[in-house]
Write a protein that holds these residues in place. Structure first.
Motif, PDB file in Angstrom:
ATOM      1  N   THR A 137       0.888  -1.282  -0.159  1.00  0.00           N
ATOM      2  CA  THR A 137      -0.079   0.152  -0.116  1.00  0.00           C
ATOM      3  C   THR A 137       0.856   1.185  -0.156  1.00  0.00           C
ATOM      4  O   THR A 137       1.808   1.283   0.693  1.00  0.00           O
ATOM      5  N   ASP A 148      -0.743  10.462  -9.385  1.00  0.00           N
ATOM      6  CA  ASP A 148      -1.017   9.019  -9.451  1.00  0.00           C
ATOM      7  C   ASP A 148       0.264   8.588  -9.836  1.00  0.00           C
ATOM      8  O   ASP A 148       0.077   7.175 -10.227  1.00  0.00           O
ATOM      9  N   VAL A 187      -4.619  -1.199  -7.811  1.00  0.00           N
ATOM     10  CA  VAL A 187      -5.978  -0.214  -7.713  1.00  0.00           C
ATOM     11  C   VAL A 187      -5.624   1.298  -7.315  1.00  0.00           C
ATOM     12  O   VAL A 187      -4.721   1.196  -6.433  1.00  0.00           O
ATOM     13  N   THR A 216      -6.748   4.749  -5.568  1.00  0.00           N
ATOM     14  CA  THR A 216      -8.187   5.172  -4.752  1.00  0.00           C
ATOM     15  C   THR A 216      -7.841   6.312  -4.032  1.00  0.00           C
ATOM     16  O   THR A 216      -6.630   6.729  -3.941  1.00  0.00           O
ATOM     17  N   ASP A 217      -8.803   7.099  -3.350  1.00  0.00           N
ATOM     18  CA  ASP A 217      -8.517   8.051  -2.511  1.00  0.00           C
ATOM     19  C   ASP A 217      -8.273   9.350  -3.312  1.00  0.00           C
ATOM     20  O   ASP A 217      -7.900  10.546  -2.526  1.00  0.00           O
ATOM     21  N   THR A 273      -9.742  11.443  -7.006  1.00  0.00           N
ATOM     22  CA  THR A 273     -10.943  11.543  -8.104  1.00  0.00           C
ATOM     23  C   THR A 273     -10.344  11.697  -9.392  1.00  0.00           C
ATOM     24  O   THR A 273      -9.609  12.805  -9.619  1.00  0.00           O
ATOM     25  N   TYR A 282      -5.277   2.144 -16.174  1.00  0.00           N
ATOM     26  CA  TYR A 282      -4.048   1.850 -15.272  1.00  0.00           C
ATOM     27  C   TYR A 282      -2.756   1.658 -16.192  1.00  0.00           C
ATOM     28  O   TYR A 282      -3.134   0.722 -16.968  1.00  0.00           O
ATOM     29  N   THR A 287      -5.527  13.652 -11.840  1.00  0.00           N
ATOM     30  CA  THR A 287      -6.481  13.694 -10.701  1.00  0.00           C
ATOM     31  C   THR A 287      -7.061  15.046 -10.788  1.00  0.00           C
ATOM     32  O   THR A 287      -6.387  15.989 -10.795  1.00  0.00           O
ATOM     33  N   GLY A 335      -3.000  10.236  -4.029  1.00  0.00           N
ATOM     34  CA  GLY A 335      -3.961   9.397  -3.877  1.00  0.00           C
ATOM     35  C   GLY A 335      -2.960   8.065  -3.263  1.00  0.00           C
ATOM     36  O   GLY A 335      -2.050   8.225  -2.946  1.00  0.00           O
ATOM     37  N   THR A 336      -3.729   6.847  -3.352  1.00  0.00           N
ATOM     38  CA  THR A 336      -3.123   5.447  -2.880  1.00  0.00           C
ATOM     39  C   THR A 336      -3.249   4.410  -3.754  1.00  0.00           C
ATOM     40  O   THR A 336      -4.260   4.215  -4.481  1.00  0.00           O
ATOM     41  N   TRP A 337      -1.947   3.754  -3.976  1.00  0.00           N
ATOM     42  CA  TRP A 337      -1.944   2.551  -4.890  1.00  0.00           C
ATOM     43  C   TRP A 337      -2.043   1.574  -3.815  1.00  0.00           C
ATOM     44  O   TRP A 337      -1.187   1.426  -2.831  1.00  0.00           O
ATOM     45  N   SER A 338      -2.776   0.330  -4.094  1.00  0.00           N
ATOM     46  CA  SER A 338      -2.799  -0.914  -3.561  1.00  0.00           C
ATOM     47  C   SER A 338      -2.484  -2.032  -4.710  1.00  0.00           C
ATOM     48  O   SER A 338      -3.215  -1.927  -5.619  1.00  0.00           O
TER      49      SER A 338
END
Length: 211
Positions: free
Chosen positions: A90, A97, A119, A121-122, A124, A139, A165, A171-174
């Motif tokens: 994470t 991004d 993925v 997230t966090d 837009t 992606y 974004t 944001g956050t990459w998982s």
């Protein structure tokens, strides 16, 4: 004395003709053919061809043992590394991004790395208004290489191609990495092919073994 010599000769000839020994089988297929299981240092080696169910270990044949060919038990519980390993990463507060050349610390000489999931997230995603239909991007994940301290490591590139974004949000990459121990991977090399004016086709250069 002549009788003893004759008996020894006959016994030797019999053993020579019957050099294949079978245990639980009257028709041995090798020098020693065991039908069933052999108990070796508390491990049963089963020669019955059956489906592997439940938890099981791997038996490997060593190339660097003395003598060469020593059979060893590959007990995953006793090793830090398995033939195939997976773990999640994470990455928070990523500048918009993009992740560039993230060093995994996994040497390319020891490991092969694949990204099996990613993925973002966090934040837009911004809309790409220059295309029709409007695109939210896609992606883009890539395993690349970095050099540090004279060693080469697997690295990761992540981006949200085609769009940024909104308001430059972080944001956050998982992501999930699958790591293969290189010593247990067969490398088929590089296969090349072409696509003639088409986005679809049939592979004609699949390595033998995957066909």
């Amino acid at each position: 004395m002549k009788k003893i010599t004759a008996l020894l000769f006959i016994a030797g000839a019999y053993l020579n003709m019957n050099s294949q020994v079978g245990i639980n089988t009257k028709n041995p297929q090798g020098t020693l053919d065991v039908l069933g299981g052999s108990l070796i240092e508390s491990y049963v080696i089963d020669t019955v061809n059956s489906f592997a169910t439940g938890n099981y270990y791997l038996i490997t044949r060593s190339k660097d043992s003395t003598p060469v060919g020593k059979v060893k038990l590959l007990d995953i519980a006793l090793r830090n590394v398995a033939p195939v390993n997976t773990y999640n990463i994470t990455l928070k507060n990523v500048s918009q991004d993009d992740v560039v050349s993230l060093n995994t610390g996994l040497e390319t000489a020891k490991y092969i790395v694949a990204i099996t999931g990613a993925v973002f997230t966090d934040a837009t995603p911004g809309v790409n208004t220059t295309t029709q239909i409007k695109s939210f991007g896609a992606y883009s994940t890539e395993v690349t290489f970095v050099t540090s301290g004279g060693k080469t490591y697997n690295a990761v590139n992540l981006s949200f191609q085609g769009a940024g974004t909104t308001s430059g949000q972080n944001g956050t990459w998982s992501l999930t990495l699958c790591v293969y121990e290189r010593a247990l991977v067969k490398d088929w090399g590089t296969y090349t092919g072409t696509i003639n004016n088409s986005f679809t086709g049939v592979s004609t250069n699949t390595p033998v073994g995957l066909q």
